[in-house]
Design a protein around this motif. Sequence first.
Motif, mmCIF file in Angstrom:
data_model
loop_
_atom_site.group_PDB
_atom_site.id
_atom_site.type_symbol
_atom_site.label_atom_id
_atom_site.label_comp_id
_atom_site.label_asym_id
_atom_site.label_seq_id
_atom_site.Cartn_x
_atom_site.Cartn_y
_atom_site.Cartn_z
ATOM 1 N N LEU A 23 89.132 -89.300 26.154
ATOM 2 C CA LEU A 23 89.824 -88.148 26.725
ATOM 3 C C LEU A 23 90.422 -88.572 28.062
ATOM 4 C CD1 LEU A 23 87.101 -85.423 26.077
ATOM 5 C CD2 LEU A 23 89.195 -85.788 24.769
ATOM 6 N N LYS A 24 91.589 -88.032 28.389
ATOM 7 C CA LYS A 24 92.213 -88.354 29.674
ATOM 8 C C LYS A 24 91.252 -87.987 30.792
ATOM 9 C CE LYS A 24 96.897 -87.649 28.000
ATOM 10 N NZ LYS A 24 98.134 -86.862 28.125
ATOM 11 N N ASN A 25 91.143 -88.878 31.782
ATOM 12 C CA ASN A 25 90.189 -88.662 32.858
ATOM 13 C C ASN A 25 90.695 -89.310 34.140
ATOM 14 O OD1 ASN A 25 87.659 -87.438 33.502
ATOM 15 N ND2 ASN A 25 86.843 -89.492 33.808
ATOM 16 N N GLY A 26 90.643 -88.589 35.238
ATOM 17 C CA GLY A 26 91.076 -89.122 36.526
ATOM 18 C C GLY A 26 92.531 -88.801 36.818
ATOM 19 N N ARG A 27 93.075 -89.523 37.772
ATOM 20 C CA ARG A 27 94.470 -89.296 38.195
ATOM 21 C C ARG A 27 95.418 -89.722 37.079
ATOM 22 N NH1 ARG A 27 94.687 -89.415 44.340
ATOM 23 N NH2 ARG A 27 92.494 -89.396 44.891
ATOM 24 N N TRP A 28 96.455 -88.914 36.884
ATOM 25 C CA TRP A 28 97.374 -89.146 35.788
ATOM 26 C C TRP A 28 98.790 -88.910 36.268
ATOM 27 C CZ3 TRP A 28 95.029 -90.840 31.438
ATOM 28 C CH2 TRP A 28 95.834 -91.057 30.331
ATOM 29 N N ALA A 38 90.221 -103.923 43.178
ATOM 30 C CA ALA A 38 89.952 -103.740 44.600
ATOM 31 C C ALA A 38 90.175 -102.288 45.016
ATOM 32 C CB ALA A 38 90.847 -104.663 45.423
ATOM 33 N N TRP A 39 91.111 -101.599 44.389
ATOM 34 C CA TRP A 39 91.405 -100.213 44.737
ATOM 35 C C TRP A 39 90.365 -99.310 44.078
ATOM 36 C CZ3 TRP A 39 94.247 -98.692 48.505
ATOM 37 C CH2 TRP A 39 94.665 -97.380 48.590
ATOM 38 N N PRO A 40 89.964 -98.215 44.731
ATOM 39 C CA PRO A 40 88.886 -97.400 44.177
ATOM 40 C C PRO A 40 89.243 -96.614 42.921
ATOM 41 C CG PRO A 40 89.686 -96.487 46.247
ATOM 42 C CD PRO A 40 90.371 -97.799 46.049
ATOM 43 N N TRP A 41 90.508 -96.444 42.589
ATOM 44 C CA TRP A 41 90.880 -95.738 41.365
ATOM 45 C C TRP A 41 92.190 -96.310 40.845
ATOM 46 C CZ3 TRP A 41 95.650 -93.738 41.998
ATOM 47 C CH2 TRP A 41 96.038 -93.413 43.296
ATOM 48 N N SER A 42 92.485 -95.981 39.595
ATOM 49 C CA SER A 42 93.772 -96.366 39.027
ATOM 50 C C SER A 42 94.287 -95.200 38.190
ATOM 51 C CB SER A 42 93.643 -97.639 38.196
ATOM 52 O OG SER A 42 92.753 -97.439 37.135
ATOM 53 N N ARG A 59 95.529 -84.439 37.824
ATOM 54 C CA ARG A 59 94.208 -84.996 37.544
ATOM 55 C C ARG A 59 93.600 -84.338 36.318
ATOM 56 N NH1 ARG A 59 91.183 -87.357 41.553
ATOM 57 N NH2 ARG A 59 89.156 -87.955 40.795
ATOM 58 N N TYR A 60 92.962 -85.163 35.492
ATOM 59 C CA TYR A 60 92.219 -84.687 34.330
ATOM 60 C C TYR A 60 90.727 -84.871 34.576
ATOM 61 C CZ TYR A 60 96.269 -84.426 31.223
ATOM 62 O OH TYR A 60 97.451 -84.087 30.619
#
Length: 168
Positions: free
Chosen positions: A46-51, A33-37, A67-68
């Motif tokens: 590869l690491k991607n997104g919020r970290w 339901a949440w737009p990101w995790s 963020r990656y």
Amino acid sequence: MEKTLNHPSLSPRTWMIVTIFQGLIFVCPPAQAWPWSWNRYDAKQLKNGRWRAFHDYEEKVLHYKGRYRHGKEVGVWKTFTADGNLYFTEKIKRRDKSYKTVYYHPNGKVSHRGMAYLRDAEDGGVQFYWEGDWEYFDLEGRPLGVKTFVKGNPTTNTPVFGSVRGRK
């Protein structure tokens, strides 16, 4: 006789959208339901997104967050001490491999700030170093002076009073 459950101040179309949205929130798991995790990988692993990472196993004391983008650190990163205080922040510009860095005293006031760079090293690896004028401040936030760095080496041992050249 037909009974309607519409809210008096909402149009039937708006009421339908609200009802569908509420249904999705209760039916979908929170991660969907949440737009990101947090801590995701892309198709190439590869690491991607919020970290984020934690100091402790229970994940209560944050160590760093940022963020990656496809394995490369981008944007603003924050690093915290084991007792939860902000230790330093880095604003990373991926194209020129520059890091606008700010360190903090335990009371939250700025300790020192300046630019750092990540460059290819002669031995084939990479080198991270401070460069240019770094401003230093006391515990109350008053300026102590400037220390100049050339490829990570300070030109003086202590901060010297003077103007900061080329500050962005």
